[in-house]
Scaffold this motif. Structure first.
Motif, PDB file in Angstrom:
ATOM      1  N   THR A   1       0.840  -1.194   0.000  1.00 54.30           N
ATOM      2  CA  THR A   1       0.000   0.000   0.000  1.00 54.30           C
ATOM      3  C   THR A   1       0.879   1.248   0.000  1.00 54.30           C
ATOM      4  O   THR A   1       2.072   1.197   0.328  1.00 54.30           O
ATOM      5  N   TRP A   2       0.282   2.375  -0.354  1.00 53.28           N
ATOM      6  CA  TRP A   2       1.028   3.635  -0.325  1.00 53.28           C
ATOM      7  C   TRP A   2       1.435   3.995   1.100  1.00 53.28           C
ATOM      8  O   TRP A   2       2.477   4.614   1.317  1.00 53.28           O
ATOM      9  N   VAL A   3       0.627   3.607   2.071  1.00 56.54           N
ATOM     10  CA  VAL A   3       0.978   3.869   3.474  1.00 56.54           C
ATOM     11  C   VAL A   3       2.281   3.170   3.828  1.00 56.54           C
ATOM     12  O   VAL A   3       3.187   3.763   4.442  1.00 56.54           O
ATOM     13  N   HIS A   4       2.402   1.898   3.434  1.00 53.54           N
ATOM     14  CA  HIS A   4       3.623   1.146   3.711  1.00 53.54           C
ATOM     15  C   HIS A   4       4.816   1.760   3.000  1.00 53.54           C
ATOM     16  O   HIS A   4       5.902   1.933   3.583  1.00 53.54           O
ATOM     17  N   LEU A   5       4.629   2.104   1.721  1.00 54.85           N
ATOM     18  CA  LEU A   5       5.748   2.624   0.937  1.00 54.85           C
ATOM     19  C   LEU A   5       6.211   3.981   1.476  1.00 54.85           C
ATOM     20  O   LEU A   5       7.414   4.253   1.549  1.00 54.85           O
ATOM     21  N   LYS A   6       5.272   4.819   1.870  1.00 57.53           N
ATOM     22  CA  LYS A   6       5.632   6.126   2.417  1.00 57.53           C
ATOM     23  C   LYS A   6       6.412   5.970   3.726  1.00 57.53           C
ATOM     24  O   LYS A   6       7.353   6.718   3.999  1.00 57.53           O
ATOM     25  N   ALA A   7       6.022   4.962   4.520  1.00 57.22           N
ATOM     26  CA  ALA A   7       6.724   4.727   5.781  1.00 57.22           C
ATOM     27  C   ALA A   7       8.160   4.272   5.526  1.00 57.22           C
ATOM     28  O   ALA A   7       9.107   4.722   6.188  1.00 57.22           O
ATOM     29  N   VAL A   8       8.341   3.388   4.549  1.00 51.25           N
ATOM     30  CA  VAL A   8       9.679   2.887   4.228  1.00 51.25           C
ATOM     31  C   VAL A   8      10.570   4.001   3.681  1.00 51.25           C
ATOM     32  O   VAL A   8      11.748   4.120   4.043  1.00 51.25           O
ATOM     33  N   LEU A   9       9.985   4.852   2.815  1.00 52.64           N
ATOM     34  CA  LEU A   9      10.785   5.874   2.137  1.00 52.64           C
ATOM     35  C   LEU A   9      10.970   7.138   2.963  1.00 52.64           C
ATOM     36  O   LEU A   9      11.520   8.128   2.468  1.00 52.64           O
ATOM     37  N   GLU A  10      10.538   7.113   4.220  1.00 53.03           N
ATOM     38  CA  GLU A  10      10.868   8.222   5.113  1.00 53.03           C
ATOM     39  C   GLU A  10      12.364   8.230   5.428  1.00 53.03           C
ATOM     40  O   GLU A  10      12.942   9.269   5.758  1.00 53.03           O
ATOM     41  N   ASN A  11      12.986   7.066   5.300  1.00 57.04           N
ATOM     42  CA  ASN A  11      14.424   6.934   5.505  1.00 57.04           C
ATOM     43  C   ASN A  11      15.158   7.424   4.249  1.00 57.04           C
ATOM     44  O   ASN A  11      14.906   6.950   3.147  1.00 57.04           O
ATOM     45  N   GLU A  12      16.074   8.374   4.421  1.00 58.14           N
ATOM     46  CA  GLU A  12      16.774   8.974   3.277  1.00 58.14           C
ATOM     47  C   GLU A  12      17.557   7.942   2.477  1.00 58.14           C
ATOM     48  O   GLU A  12      17.673   8.040   1.252  1.00 58.14           O
TER      49      GLU A  12
ATOM     50  N   SER B   1      16.744   4.852   2.047  1.00 61.32           N
ATOM     51  CA  SER B   1      15.798   4.036   1.280  1.00 61.32           C
ATOM     52  C   SER B   1      15.347   4.748   0.014  1.00 61.32           C
ATOM     53  O   SER B   1      15.064   4.111  -1.007  1.00 61.32           O
ATOM     54  N   VAL B   2      15.275   6.074   0.056  1.00 62.57           N
ATOM     55  CA  VAL B   2      14.795   6.850  -1.088  1.00 62.57           C
ATOM     56  C   VAL B   2      15.663   6.627  -2.315  1.00 62.57           C
ATOM     57  O   VAL B   2      15.167   6.553  -3.450  1.00 62.57           O
ATOM     58  N   GLN B   3      16.976   6.483  -2.115  1.00 61.15           N
ATOM     59  CA  GLN B   3      17.881   6.377  -3.256  1.00 61.15           C
ATOM     60  C   GLN B   3      17.687   5.085  -4.043  1.00 61.15           C
ATOM     61  O   GLN B   3      17.990   5.034  -5.248  1.00 61.15           O
ATOM     62  N   LEU B   4      17.160   4.038  -3.398  1.00 63.30           N
ATOM     63  CA  LEU B   4      16.990   2.754  -4.082  1.00 63.30           C
ATOM     64  C   LEU B   4      15.996   2.836  -5.239  1.00 63.30           C
ATOM     65  O   LEU B   4      16.335   2.450  -6.369  1.00 63.30           O
ATOM     66  N   PRO B   5      14.757   3.327  -5.043  1.00 64.24           N
ATOM     67  CA  PRO B   5      13.848   3.433  -6.199  1.00 64.24           C
ATOM     68  C   PRO B   5      14.299   4.467  -7.224  1.00 64.24           C
ATOM     69  O   PRO B   5      13.991   4.330  -8.415  1.00 64.24           O
ATOM     70  N   VAL B   6      15.038   5.508  -6.782  1.00 67.09           N
ATOM     71  CA  VAL B   6      15.578   6.484  -7.741  1.00 67.09           C
ATOM     72  C   VAL B   6      16.584   5.794  -8.670  1.00 67.09           C
ATOM     73  O   VAL B   6      16.553   5.982  -9.899  1.00 67.09           O
ATOM     74  N   THR B   7      17.461   4.991  -8.099  1.00 73.05           N
ATOM     75  CA  THR B   7      18.440   4.248  -8.894  1.00 73.05           C
ATOM     76  C   THR B   7      17.749   3.268  -9.823  1.00 73.05           C
ATOM     77  O   THR B   7      18.145   3.101 -10.989  1.00 73.05           O
ATOM     78  N   LEU B   8      16.698   2.615  -9.330  1.00 73.49           N
ATOM     79  CA  LEU B   8      15.934   1.664 -10.151  1.00 73.49           C
ATOM     80  C   LEU B   8      15.274   2.378 -11.330  1.00 73.49           C
ATOM     81  O   LEU B   8      15.307   1.876 -12.462  1.00 73.49           O
ATOM     82  N   ALA B   9      14.712   3.554 -11.074  1.00 68.72           N
ATOM     83  CA  ALA B   9      14.054   4.313 -12.142  1.00 68.72           C
ATOM     84  C   ALA B   9      15.050   4.709 -13.223  1.00 68.72           C
ATOM     85  O   ALA B   9      14.780   4.570 -14.429  1.00 68.72           O
TER      86      ALA B   9
END
Length: 360
Positions: A63-74, A76-84
């Motif tokens: 869910t978006w709630v779960h994803l937002k909670a995970v990506l609060e960590n700086e 963690s944010v870089q992982l989907p950016v690198t994937l994109a």
């Protein structure tokens, strides 16, 4: 549930196999290829903030709630950016993001539910893939406006152009015509199964014509194919079944890709029909042709000629107009009872069966 309705592909799949004429794009200038800049962490957080926490998850159950909670960590944010960035650079859209679930919703008030048209499929995609799509969408929207890739009269799928803009445009046109003693006649048309009808080869050719990076061409060549969906109604499930047709109405990229797809038609139409002195307004899969003169009979002839030009262009890019849904309107301040019907030139509104103007 009569799953036999869905044993064969949905009616929207009838769009596959239509011929297109890539040479129709020749009169348009080919823009210089532009670089595709890498994504930033800020772009990801901005895209994530616009996602509703109440949306249903896709096959990954994230869910978006779960994803937002995970990506609060700086970190963690870089992982989907690198994937994109990797998806664009490698020209590859992972199979995991191509799988979806289509929840079948019966349309209310239908006399029968024996055909697929009586149902509406709500497509649920994997959440991380949807987030990356939103990031790509923002880049496409930026380029679309900065480099004038869409026509000024396109108001669907383009940011900061709304339904109100379309209404204001028509209202202004009618009233300025009245001030000059002119009558306004309008044809409103509809494109059959628009999103599933977008031809992949034509879309890629349009993106090249519009100057998008070759990386984007390779990416969308992967993104558009080998997609599968499972149909779901309550506890009953059917699938997975191939769903490669068009661009998929549920995708965040569908509106912007459809706007880019329609843009050449809008530009070519105004080039080819300039002598007709009419206006064309597009809103996603709906459009209006508007003409003005001091004679309703002259308007009728111009509308018929303009409709024929428009139809040829749509056929060339693989789209079909649903003639039976075409509507005709007259805006005349003379209070005359004269409201001449129009011979559209195409069934069902031709010969003895003419298209009459709507009262409202």
């Amino acid at each position: 549930m009569r799953w036999t309705i869905f044993r064969t592909p949905f009616t929207i799949h009838s769009a596959s196999g239509r011929e297109v004429d890539l040479s129709v794009l020749a009169p348009l200038p080919t823009l210089q290829e532009r670089d595709w800049p890498p994504f930033s962490a800020l772009e990801l957080t901005d895209a994530l903030s616009s996602c509703s926490s109440w949306s249903s998850p896709g096959p990954d159950h994230i869910t978006w709630v779960h994803l937002k909670a995970v990506l609060e960590n700086e970190k963690s944010v870089q992982l989907p950016v690198t994937l994109a960035d990797a998806c664009i650079c490698m020209g590859h859209w992972p199979k995991h993001f191509k799988d979806s679930v289509s929840v079948i919703i019966p349309k209310p008030g239908k006399p029968t539910y024996s055909t697929p048209k009586s149902f509406r499929p709500i497509v649920l995609l994997n959440t991380v893939g949807k987030l990356i799509e939103k990031m790509i969408l923002n880049h496409l929207q930026f380029d679309m406006i900065k480099y004038d890739l869409v026509h000024p009269n396109q108001v669907g799928g383009v940011r900061q152009r709304s339904t109100e803009d379309a209404g204001l445009f028509l209202t202004h046109l009618v009233r300025t015509g009245w001030a000059k003693g002119k009558k306004t006649s309008v044809l409103a048309f509809d494109i059959v199964q628009f999103f599933p009808s977008l031809n992949h080869a034509m879309l890629l050719a349009i993106l090249r014509k519009q100057g998008f990076s070759s990386f984007m061409g390779r990416f969308f060549a992967s993104y558009l194919v080998d997609r599968f969906t499972s149909y779901l109604w309550g506890t009953f499930r059917l699938g997975p079944r191939q769903a490669d047709v068009g661009v998929g109405q549920s995708s965040a990229l569908s509106p912007v890709l459809s706007a880019l797809y329609i843009a050449p038609v809008m530009k070519l139409y105004h080039m080819q029909a300039v002598a007709l002195k009419m206006s064309l307004l597009s809103y996603v899969d709906d459009g209006t042709i508007m003409v003005q003169s001091k004679s309703l009979n002259e308007n009728r002839k111009t509308l018929k000629d303009a409709y024929a030009v428009l139809l040829r262009l749509f056929v060339a890019i693989g789209l079909v107009l649903e003639h039976s849904k075409t509507e005709y309107f007259i805006f005349d301040r003379s209070h005359s009872d004269y409201s001449p019907p129009i011979d559209l030139g195409y069934a069902p509104y031709t010969g003895d069966n003419l298209l009459k103007p709507n009262l409202y």
